[in-house]
Design an enzyme around this catalytic site. Structure first.
Site, short mmCIF file in Angstrom:
data_model
loop_
_atom_site.label_atom_id
_atom_site.label_comp_id
_atom_site.label_asym_id
_atom_site.label_seq_id
_atom_site.Cartn_x
_atom_site.Cartn_y
_atom_site.Cartn_z
CD GLU A 1 -2.72 1.35 2.40
OE1 GLU A 1 -2.11 0.79 3.48
OE2 GLU A 1 -3.62 2.15 2.51
CE LYS B 1 4.01 0.15 4.71
NZ LYS B 1 3.39 0.26 3.52
NE ARG C 1 5.12 -7.94 9.84
CZ ARG C 1 4.00 -6.94 9.58
NH1 ARG C 1 2.79 -7.43 10.06
NH2 ARG C 1 3.93 -6.14 8.69
#
Length: 559
Positions: free
Chosen positions: A35, A274, A264
């Site tokens: 994104e 983020k 992850r």
RNA sequence: AGUCCUGUAGUGUAAUGGUAGCACAAGAGAUUCUGACUCUCUUAGUCUAGGUUCGAGCCCUGGCAGGACUGCCA
């Protein structure tokens, strides 16, 4: 590794190999779907190396990996991020070729799929308030209850959805929901919202739309539209997979992608969120997303990390479903390995102390050739001028050294790297007791030869000519986070930020360094100091500064 | 009415049901014109209790531990 040994396959590569072997797929298509709401970081590198890496491994069958921007939420996304992401993926060494896509280009397709769902009686327009929807969803232990709007007719739903699209509803007044099972133990399946009203300007489609699909609905459709065969994502989407499959099953899609989840990357001493990184940028705690202390790919790049080292690190991570924390030492080991191979060596003194060679004439200036790399002759050498007065690192002299300290101290010998062996004959102290100057005598004829009989010389220290060297303001970077798990901090960053992560020193550097070259230096454990990248440095241009002191201080001295 | 996922040296990972390996980290030593690199050696592991089996890290059952999920974020 022997030639006959086949590389170990992680569970994802095994699935793909099986699908190829069974004829389920003729090739494999993967995708990396960021994104565009922030810069890529080291965590993304793992996903990039996986999806693009798999495509490379199966290139012979026509495999490919798409770069797709998952831009279905106009409120969070910016074009600046699109460009940085493209740059970073390329820098890492991967190429999507023709396959650059935007989820926002599929808005019509998503809409058609939603209409198809309504026509099948599998979706309905819900006009409850967001609060009501939340409350009637139930919770982990209590099943949800059905919306009063759940059993509207297909015609009514079609008309209402058309009115949503036409902008007749304000945000929050109506949503489109999939009709599945409000009592499902998996909350994702309790009639998930698939479309919401948002009167927002989209960076790609402008004001064409005022309804936007939710991730859970859009993502499987994006994958199917692009004929992605294996959609690799992180573990937090595992619970969403039933809805991913439901969407594929009930919508008019051209292919059947499969979602596979893996763990992850978690790194100690590193923040990968983020949202938190954005806070650091916005609060001015760092100079930007590409501050050399940031764990972003652009930050690591400026810090001098070779892309190959990051790729190698990711390769060693392995792909599992186990949520562990990787030691950052693993990354640093790879970086040291590559940098040690390619970085040209220079001399710089960060904390200068004057050294006078008393048996050197005032006007004497010896040009000494110093290799740019120990052991790599092809990297050439440079001439460095050795004069009577030099700067050495303050920590390379000890007034009262312990026996295991190998460098300069009264009556001790040490080699001036690339130059002569010198013997310390004395030193001067200022009023405050601090050593201000060290005196020594050089041993003629010791350049390029072993120390004469009876002379003990166990170290070579770096130096810069006081006359020919250059003074430089250097920004010194160190680790940003001072604690192993900065994410565990309760609030903000004040408690986890290393206050010494950025300092400025007046250093003395070799004249062979271009003006402004050592403007940013990253302190790298056990390797010396590295020049932080200045955006345009190529992998072969890294510079390493010789450093005599090991951070470990194995000689037993103070820290 | 909870569901699902995951547990192998300190860390990250390997092992068609058949000798538990590798890398990093740590420790000891050798070498060295970077106390780096390199080389040698050492320490250290299958969460637990049963079951199936000639044989279980792997298969089954139950515990225990960690994680994901209750956005009109992705």
């Amino acid at each position: 590794m022997s030639e006959t040994e086949t590389p170990k396959l992680d569970f994802i590569r095994q699935i793909i190999a099986d699908d190829l072997a069974s004829g389920k797929h003729e090739t494999t298509v993967t995708r990396f779907p960021p994104e565009p709401n922030g810069y890529l970081h080291i965590g993304h590198a793992k996903a990039i190396c996986l999806s693009f890496g798999i495509a490379e491994e199966h290139a012979a069958t026509g495999a490919r990996c798409h770069l797709r921007f998952d831009d279905t939420n106009p409120e969070k996304e910016e074009t600046e991020y699109v460009e940085s992401i493209k740059e970073d993926v390329h820098w890492l060494g991967f190429d999507w070729g023709e396959h650059l896509y935007f989820a926002s280009d599929y808005f019509s397709f998503f809409h058609d799929c939603a209409v198809a769902l309504i026509e099948k009686g599998l979706a309905y327009v819900d006009q409850q308030t967001p609060e009501q929807i939340r409350e009637t969803r139930g919770n982990l232990n209590v099943p949800g209850t059905e919306s009063p709007y759940r059993d509207r007719s297909v015609e009514e739903n079609l008309e209402l959805f058309a009115r949503m699209k036409a902008g007749e509803f304000k945000e929050g007044e109506a949503v489109l929901r999939a009709k599945i099972d409000m009592a499902s133990p998996n909350i994702v399946m309790r009639d998930p919202v698939i479309y919401r009203v948002m009167h927002a300007e989209h960076h790609n489609t402008g004001s064409d739309w005022c309804i936007y699909p939710m991730y859970d609905f859009a993502h499987p459709l994006e994958d199917a539209k692009e004929h992605v065969t294996h959609s690799l994502c992180t573990l937090e989407f595992e619970i969403h997979r039933p809805f991913y499959d439901w969407t594929i099953e009930h919508c008019p899609v051209p292919s059947q992608p499969r979602q596979i989840e893996f763990s992850r990357l978690n790194l100690n001493y590193t923040v990968m969120s983020k949202r938190k990184l954005l806070t650091l940028v916005k609060d001015g705690r760092v100079s930007g997303w590409d501050d050399p202390r940031m764990p972003t790919l652009s930050g690591l790049r400026r810090r001098g990390y070779p892309a190959a080292a990051i790729r190698s690190f990711c390769k060693g991570l392995g792909i599992t479903k186990y949520k562990g924390t990787t030691d950052i030492a693993l990354l640093e080991h790879e970086v040291r390995g590559y940098l040690n191979e390619v970085a040209a060596r220079r001399m710089a003194v960060l904390d200068p102390l004057k050294l006078v060679i008393t048996n050197f004439a005032e006007d004497q200036a010896d040009e000494v050739p110093i290799p740019n790399h120990p052991g790599k002759e092809e990297m050439g050498e440079r001439q460095v001028t050795l004069t009577r007065e030099l700067w050495i690192e303050r920590s390379d002299f000890m007034e009262d050294p312990p026996k295991k300290f190998f460098r300069l101290g009264p009556e001790r010998h040490v080699r001036l790297r690339g130059g002569y062996i010198v013997k310390c004959t004395g030193f001067e102290k200022g009023a405050d007791g601090e050593v201000t100057e060290v005196h020594c005598e050089y041993l003629p004829g010791t350049i390029g030869s072993n120390p004469p009989e009876g002379v003990k010389c166990k170290a070579a220290i770096h130096w810069v000519s006081a006359e020919h060297g250059r003074e430089a303001e250097v920004r010194l970077y160190d680790r940003l986070f001072s604690v192993e798990d900065p994410d565990a901090a309760e609030e903000g960053f004040a408690s986890v930020l290393n206050p010494d992560s950025l300092s400025t020193v007046t250093a003395q550097v070799e004249p062979s360094l271009a003006e402004g070259d050592p403007e940013e230096i990253f302190q790298f454990e056990r390797t010396g100091y590295f020049v932080a990248d200045r955006h345009d440095h190529q992998p072969g241009e890294r510079l390493a500064f010789n450093r005599t002191v090991a951070l470990r201080d194995s000689w037993g001295g103070k820290k």
